[in-house]
Design an enzyme around this catalytic site. Sequence first.
Site, short mmCIF file in Angstrom:
data_model
loop_
_atom_site.label_atom_id
_atom_site.label_comp_id
_atom_site.label_asym_id
_atom_site.label_seq_id
_atom_site.Cartn_x
_atom_site.Cartn_y
_atom_site.Cartn_z
N LYS A 19 -8.41 -22.40 0.56
CA LYS A 19 -7.77 -21.09 0.35
C LYS A 19 -6.28 -21.28 0.13
O LYS A 19 -5.68 -22.26 0.60
CB LYS A 19 -8.00 -20.16 1.55
N ASP A 150 -8.64 -18.86 10.30
CA ASP A 150 -8.97 -18.91 8.86
C ASP A 150 -10.45 -19.12 8.59
O ASP A 150 -10.87 -19.17 7.43
CB ASP A 150 -8.23 -20.09 8.19
O1 C5P Z 1 -6.56 -20.16 14.67
P1 C5P Z 1 -6.22 -21.60 14.48
O2 C5P Z 1 -6.86 -22.47 15.53
O3 C5P Z 1 -6.47 -22.10 13.11
O4 C5P Z 1 -4.64 -21.71 14.71
C1 C5P Z 1 -3.99 -22.95 14.82
C2 C5P Z 1 -2.64 -22.73 15.44
O5 C5P Z 1 -1.80 -22.01 14.54
C3 C5P Z 1 -2.64 -21.90 16.71
O6 C5P Z 1 -2.85 -22.69 17.85
C4 C5P Z 1 -1.24 -21.31 16.69
O7 C5P Z 1 -0.28 -22.26 17.12
C5 C5P Z 1 -0.99 -21.08 15.22
N1 C5P Z 1 -1.33 -19.71 14.77
C6 C5P Z 1 -0.54 -18.64 15.18
N2 C5P Z 1 -0.85 -17.38 14.76
C7 C5P Z 1 -1.89 -17.17 13.93
C8 C5P Z 1 -2.69 -18.24 13.49
C9 C5P Z 1 -2.37 -19.51 13.94
O8 C5P Z 1 0.42 -18.81 15.93
N3 C5P Z 1 -2.16 -15.92 13.51
#
Ligand code: C5P
Length: 309
Positions: A19, A150
Amino acid sequence: MSAPIAPVPAGVRVRVPAKINLTLKVGAPRPDGFHPLATVYQAVSLFDEVIASWDDPGQFSIVHSGEGAGEVPVDDRNLAVRAAKLLAERHGDGLPLGVALSIHKAIPVAGGLAGGSSNGAAALLACATLWALDLSDEQLLVLAAELGSDVPFALVGGTALGSGRGEQVAPVLGRGSYHWVLGFGRKGLSTPAVYRTYDDLQPHAPPPEVSDELMAALRSGDAERLGPALDNDLQPAALRLQPQLRQTLETGLEYGALGAVVSGSGPTVAFLVRSEAAAVDLCVALTADGVVRTARTVTGPVSGARLLP
Ligand code: C5P
């Protein structure tokens, strides 16, 4: 040293796209540490392939081949393994489930293209099919949202509005298909590090909102209009951590890109161009210039994770 070639077992095969974010607006962190987002995702024609084959009960193994295979964690941090385990735990009904996952990667690791998330989404679909679990799309989306911000989008694909922490997705009505060039950086960027830098640069971020102009550009299907509307709040943070990305962005625009934006937390840069021929030209120019490790031409939107025959 090149990565070991993974054996290709017979099994359920799923293809899943990368993406890019056409816009990414980021608010101040929530109490749970995640940031509220307003984003428009687009799935593009750069695909990883996940193959799921039966393994002994309780076995959840994984091998990788292809782009950056040696850099992917193979322990419980791996989103594909976590997806398989989560699915078995929630919907396995005590069945003796196990899986051997084999992933062929084309999406760079830590590139801002949701490579890991897309592998998690593909593993959900592949394992649900392999184990003949009768799950609805909605049930898969609930598990996907638990796995990562994502991951739901990787199941849905197309062009979609993302809200919440990115996990709530709704299709965007748009027309046409766009030509993109993706410029890959030499090193990855850590998503949490980019968000931390964003907080330092923007301590009082307002609530996030997608611009009317971007939505209007998508409805028109006009790439000339979409180019200037591309936008990413995380871009200054990515540039702070990798200052050379500024030159990458500028070089693409000098060579005629209609717009250029860091994708997600970077460091991949997405360049919007007029045509397939312009995409090939820009790919050659960026690579020859040496501002990127490598570049790929892609089109979008494409569909999300799909079973292959
Ligand atoms: O959701 P995901 O595990 O992919 O997110 C990875 C990291 O990215 C999270 O631990 C956080 O530090 C950051 N993140 C965030 N806010 C979001 C998505 C991701 O702070 N909306």
